[in-house]
Motif scaffolding. Structure first.
Motif, PDB file in Angstrom:
ATOM      1  N   LEU A 224      -5.108 -11.299   3.719  1.00  0.00           N
ATOM      2  CA  LEU A 224      -5.105 -10.220   4.258  1.00  0.00           C
ATOM      3  C   LEU A 224      -3.580  -9.165   5.187  1.00  0.00           C
ATOM      4  O   LEU A 224      -3.272  -7.705   4.791  1.00  0.00           O
ATOM      5  N   VAL A 225      -2.263 -10.269   5.133  1.00  0.00           N
ATOM      6  CA  VAL A 225      -1.699  -9.768   6.419  1.00  0.00           C
ATOM      7  C   VAL A 225      -0.535  -9.549   5.469  1.00  0.00           C
ATOM      8  O   VAL A 225      -0.367  -8.191   4.855  1.00  0.00           O
ATOM      9  N   PRO A 226      -0.693 -10.128   3.774  1.00  0.00           N
ATOM     10  CA  PRO A 226       0.702  -8.852   3.080  1.00  0.00           C
ATOM     11  C   PRO A 226       0.068  -8.172   2.364  1.00  0.00           C
ATOM     12  O   PRO A 226       0.474  -6.628   2.067  1.00  0.00           O
ATOM     13  N   LEU A 227      -1.627  -7.506   2.513  1.00  0.00           N
ATOM     14  CA  LEU A 227      -1.884  -6.953   1.540  1.00  0.00           C
ATOM     15  C   LEU A 227      -2.267  -5.092   2.635  1.00  0.00           C
ATOM     16  O   LEU A 227      -2.182  -4.723   2.474  1.00  0.00           O
ATOM     17  N   PHE A 228      -2.385  -5.584   3.884  1.00  0.00           N
ATOM     18  CA  PHE A 228      -2.047  -4.632   4.856  1.00  0.00           C
ATOM     19  C   PHE A 228      -0.667  -4.044   5.392  1.00  0.00           C
ATOM     20  O   PHE A 228      -0.948  -2.950   5.196  1.00  0.00           O
ATOM     21  N   LEU A 229       0.006  -5.246   5.050  1.00  0.00           N
ATOM     22  CA  LEU A 229       2.115  -4.697   5.218  1.00  0.00           C
ATOM     23  C   LEU A 229       1.838  -3.620   3.190  1.00  0.00           C
ATOM     24  O   LEU A 229       2.496  -2.843   3.176  1.00  0.00           O
ATOM     25  N   ILE A 230       1.296  -3.692   2.265  1.00  0.00           N
ATOM     26  CA  ILE A 230       1.480  -2.996   1.102  1.00  0.00           C
ATOM     27  C   ILE A 230       0.773  -1.814   1.600  1.00  0.00           C
ATOM     28  O   ILE A 230       1.572  -0.556   1.712  1.00  0.00           O
ATOM     29  N   THR A 231       0.053  -1.804   2.317  1.00  0.00           N
ATOM     30  CA  THR A 231      -0.811  -0.283   2.510  1.00  0.00           C
ATOM     31  C   THR A 231      -0.327   0.309   3.366  1.00  0.00           C
ATOM     32  O   THR A 231      -0.543   1.924   3.631  1.00  0.00           O
ATOM     33  N   PHE A 232       0.195  -0.781   4.714  1.00  0.00           N
ATOM     34  CA  PHE A 232       1.065   0.381   4.937  1.00  0.00           C
ATOM     35  C   PHE A 232       2.338   0.530   4.485  1.00  0.00           C
ATOM     36  O   PHE A 232       2.243   2.080   5.052  1.00  0.00           O
ATOM     37  N   GLU A 233       2.693   0.187   3.785  1.00  0.00           N
ATOM     38  CA  GLU A 233       4.041   1.182   2.929  1.00  0.00           C
ATOM     39  C   GLU A 233       4.225   2.910   2.365  1.00  0.00           C
ATOM     40  O   GLU A 233       4.557   3.061   2.437  1.00  0.00           O
ATOM     41  N   LEU A 234       2.732   1.906   1.869  1.00  0.00           N
ATOM     42  CA  LEU A 234       2.189   3.084   0.701  1.00  0.00           C
ATOM     43  C   LEU A 234       1.465   4.600   1.134  1.00  0.00           C
ATOM     44  O   LEU A 234       1.395   5.140   0.914  1.00  0.00           O
ATOM     45  N   GLY A 235       1.657   3.434   2.923  1.00  0.00           N
ATOM     46  CA  GLY A 235       1.210   5.255   3.560  1.00  0.00           C
ATOM     47  C   GLY A 235      -0.970   5.040   3.411  1.00  0.00           C
ATOM     48  O   GLY A 235      -1.083   6.729   4.009  1.00  0.00           O
ATOM     49  N   MET A 236      -1.069   4.469   3.195  1.00  0.00           N
ATOM     50  CA  MET A 236      -3.115   4.684   3.371  1.00  0.00           C
ATOM     51  C   MET A 236      -3.423   4.018   4.525  1.00  0.00           C
ATOM     52  O   MET A 236      -4.583   3.793   4.466  1.00  0.00           O
ATOM     53  N   LEU A 237      -3.243   3.685   5.398  1.00  0.00           N
ATOM     54  CA  LEU A 237      -3.874   3.806   6.523  1.00  0.00           C
ATOM     55  C   LEU A 237      -4.664   4.335   7.474  1.00  0.00           C
ATOM     56  O   LEU A 237      -4.443   5.419   7.666  1.00  0.00           O
ATOM     57  N   ASN A 238      -5.748   4.390   7.818  1.00  0.00           N
ATOM     58  CA  ASN A 238      -6.198   5.639   8.225  1.00  0.00           C
ATOM     59  C   ASN A 238      -6.945   6.044   6.920  1.00  0.00           C
ATOM     60  O   ASN A 238      -6.256   7.841   7.230  1.00  0.00           O
ATOM     61  N   SER A 239      -7.311   5.465   5.968  1.00  0.00           N
ATOM     62  CA  SER A 239      -7.800   6.675   5.200  1.00  0.00           C
ATOM     63  C   SER A 239      -8.671   5.783   4.067  1.00  0.00           C
ATOM     64  O   SER A 239      -8.424   4.899   3.874  1.00  0.00           O
ATOM     65  N   LEU A 240      -9.283   6.076   3.642  1.00  0.00           N
ATOM     66  CA  LEU A 240      -9.900   6.016   3.293  1.00  0.00           C
ATOM     67  C   LEU A 240     -10.209   4.894   1.826  1.00  0.00           C
ATOM     68  O   LEU A 240     -10.102   4.214   0.551  1.00  0.00           O
ATOM     69  N   TRP A 241      -8.660   6.135   1.119  1.00  0.00           N
ATOM     70  CA  TRP A 241      -8.191   5.429   0.040  1.00  0.00           C
ATOM     71  C   TRP A 241      -7.455   3.545  -0.291  1.00  0.00           C
ATOM     72  O   TRP A 241      -6.829   3.263  -1.163  1.00  0.00           O
ATOM     73  N   GLY A 242      -7.080   3.639   1.188  1.00  0.00           N
ATOM     74  CA  GLY A 242      -6.772   2.686   1.589  1.00  0.00           C
ATOM     75  C   GLY A 242      -8.190   1.027   1.342  1.00  0.00           C
ATOM     76  O   GLY A 242      -7.207   0.363   1.961  1.00  0.00           O
ATOM     77  N   VAL A 243      -9.084   1.665   1.799  1.00  0.00           N
ATOM     78  CA  VAL A 243      -9.828   0.908   1.646  1.00  0.00           C
ATOM     79  C   VAL A 243     -10.220   0.512  -0.056  1.00  0.00           C
ATOM     80  O   VAL A 243     -10.610  -0.445   0.026  1.00  0.00           O
ATOM     81  N   ILE A 244     -10.037   1.945  -0.741  1.00  0.00           N
ATOM     82  CA  ILE A 244     -10.880   1.396  -1.496  1.00  0.00           C
ATOM     83  C   ILE A 244      -9.663   0.758  -2.806  1.00  0.00           C
ATOM     84  O   ILE A 244     -10.101  -0.360  -3.879  1.00  0.00           O
ATOM     85  N   ILE A 245      -8.668   1.026  -2.192  1.00  0.00           N
ATOM     86  CA  ILE A 245      -6.962   0.760  -3.830  1.00  0.00           C
ATOM     87  C   ILE A 245      -7.382  -0.392  -3.634  1.00  0.00           C
ATOM     88  O   ILE A 245      -7.390  -1.058  -4.927  1.00  0.00           O
ATOM     89  N   PRO A 246      -7.346  -1.378  -2.815  1.00  0.00           N
ATOM     90  CA  PRO A 246      -6.906  -3.167  -2.685  1.00  0.00           C
ATOM     91  C   PRO A 246      -7.865  -3.433  -3.105  1.00  0.00           C
ATOM     92  O   PRO A 246      -7.313  -4.539  -4.057  1.00  0.00           O
ATOM     93  N   GLY A 247      -9.488  -2.871  -3.510  1.00  0.00           N
ATOM     94  CA  GLY A 247     -10.315  -3.457  -4.026  1.00  0.00           C
ATOM     95  C   GLY A 247     -10.602  -3.262  -5.288  1.00  0.00           C
ATOM     96  O   GLY A 247     -11.329  -3.419  -6.130  1.00  0.00           O
ATOM     97  N   ALA A 248      -9.435  -2.503  -6.429  1.00  0.00           N
ATOM     98  CA  ALA A 248      -9.620  -2.161  -7.348  1.00  0.00           C
ATOM     99  C   ALA A 248      -9.908  -3.109  -8.667  1.00  0.00           C
ATOM    100  O   ALA A 248     -10.427  -2.353  -9.393  1.00  0.00           O
ATOM    101  N   ALA A 249      -9.709  -3.803  -8.516  1.00  0.00           N
ATOM    102  CA  ALA A 249      -9.860  -5.129  -9.172  1.00  0.00           C
ATOM    103  C   ALA A 249     -10.064  -6.229  -8.671  1.00  0.00           C
ATOM    104  O   ALA A 249      -9.409  -6.909  -7.584  1.00  0.00           O
ATOM    105  N   THR A 250     -10.806  -6.888  -9.182  1.00  0.00           N
ATOM    106  CA  THR A 250     -11.467  -8.521  -8.876  1.00  0.00           C
ATOM    107  C   THR A 250     -11.529 -10.064  -9.582  1.00  0.00           C
ATOM    108  O   THR A 250     -11.855  -9.196 -10.785  1.00  0.00           O
TER     109      THR A 250
END
Length: 350
Positions: free
Chosen positions: A199-225
């Motif tokens: 969760l922590v590294p995933l949050f840092l990556i999402t923050f650096e990509l500027g996707m916080l408070n964005s629906l795409w910030g919820v979508i992209i990290p789960g693109a592959a399982t």
């Protein structure tokens, strides 16, 4: 319908029920109650008033106390039956209550106010469904906005997941390259890593990509399982390589083979993964809670959490919104559940 009824009423005994029939139907009935009992309780509780929800012991059906319009009073008054005293057996309307004493009036004689012990009054109740629990959701909260956010995240995340996972599974199942086994072991190994660890590294990556408070910030990290890759890979292994070789001899490109051959033949497994992905994304709570902080971007799961405060919980609204949140995912599961059994059963070798 006739075949279903005959199947459900089939018995071993001739003319009367055998003891094995009693055991079988008793076991099935217990299973039905165990699975659907909590759901029925939830639906009925969503129609109860706050006072009824606080009642102990709880009652299965929603009840509400009868009220009546009495001349001289702006609000409807609660109705009671007098159990003791001169007015025993009569119906009265309560005007106020304090310190174990109640002030009541007869509905036909509102001018004459009578005081008596509150213990002498028995509430007149009847089955009543508090539909205002549902109608108030659309008045007090932006329910449609939350519903759109959940739908958008679920649909987009599912489509991206199916595309990425199917491409990875195709490469791991049909291509021979150095390190394929190592990659597969890494994919399977990630199944043993809890989500909370990343969760922590995933949050840092999402923050650096500027996707916080964005629906795409919820979508992209789960693109592959890893679950989806492994599931599709196991199914694609069963597709004969001769079909792909014949397509290559006909000058078909690898992309065309993927879209025209692999995807259609893997439809059962893809349907299973789609159903699972829809349920995962629709019910996801932890990751949206971390990424989304603005209320206009909340999903239904986060909106449900907003009904529970530190000191007080709005149980009628919480239960009603829970039922509305469960309806879409329940409909998807009921109509497409057959693909789960058939798809998973066919993912092994033949």
């Amino acid at each position: 319908m006739t075949r279903i009824f005959s199947f459900l009423t089939a018995t071993r005994g001739k003319g009367r029920l055998h003891w094995t029939d009693w055991v079988s139907y008793g076991y099935l009935l217990f299973g039905v109650l165990l699975m659907f009992g909590p759901v029925v309780w939830l639906v009925l509780s969503s129609f109860k008033t706050p006072n009824e929800l606080d009642r102990f012991p709880p009652r299965f059906l929603p009840y509400a106390q009868d009220v009546a319009e009495v001349e001289g009073f702006e609000e409807p008054l609660l109705l009671f039956t007098v159990t003791e005293g001169d007015l025993a057996g009569q119906i009265v309307a309560q005007t106020r209550r304090a310190a174990g004493r109640a002030e009541v009036v007869l509905p036909d004689d509102p001018e004459n106010r009578i005081r008596m012990p509150a213990a002498n009054l028995e509430a007149i109740e009847g089955i009543a469904f508090a539909t205002e629990n549902y109608t108030s959701l659309f008045e007090r909260f932006n329910f449609l906005r939350f519903f759109w956010n959940s739908t958008f995240i679920t649909v987009m995340a599912t489509l991206i997941m199916l595309l990425v996972n199917s491409m990875a599974a195709f490469a791991l199942s049909k291509y021979q390259f150095r390190g394929r086994t190592a990659v597969l072991l890494m994919v399977v190994g990630t199944l043993m890593i809890p989500q909370t660890v990343v969760l922590v590294p995933l949050f840092l990556i999402t923050f650096e990509l500027g996707m916080l408070n964005s629906l795409w910030g919820v979508i992209i990290p789960g693109a592959a399982t890893p679950t989806g890759v492994f599931l599709l890979r196991q199914y694609m292994i069963t597709i004969p390589d001769e079909i792909l070789d014949a397509a290559r001899m006909d000058k078909a490109s690898e992309w065309k083979i993927f879209w025209r051959i692999i995807i259609p033949l893997s439809a059962p497994a893809i349907a299973v993964l789609a159903i699972l992905a829809i349920m995962w994304r629709w019910n996801d709570f932890l990751w949206p809670l971390i990424v989304l902080t603005r209320s206009e971007n909340f999903t239904l799961q986060l909106a449900l959490n907003s009904f529970q405060g530190e000191l007080q919980t709005d149980w009628p609204s919480l239960l009603a919104m829970t039922v509305l949140t469960l309806l879409p995912i329940a409909a998807v599961f009921m109509f497409l559940q057959k693909y789960i059994a058939t798809g998973i059963a066919s993912t092994g070798g033949k």
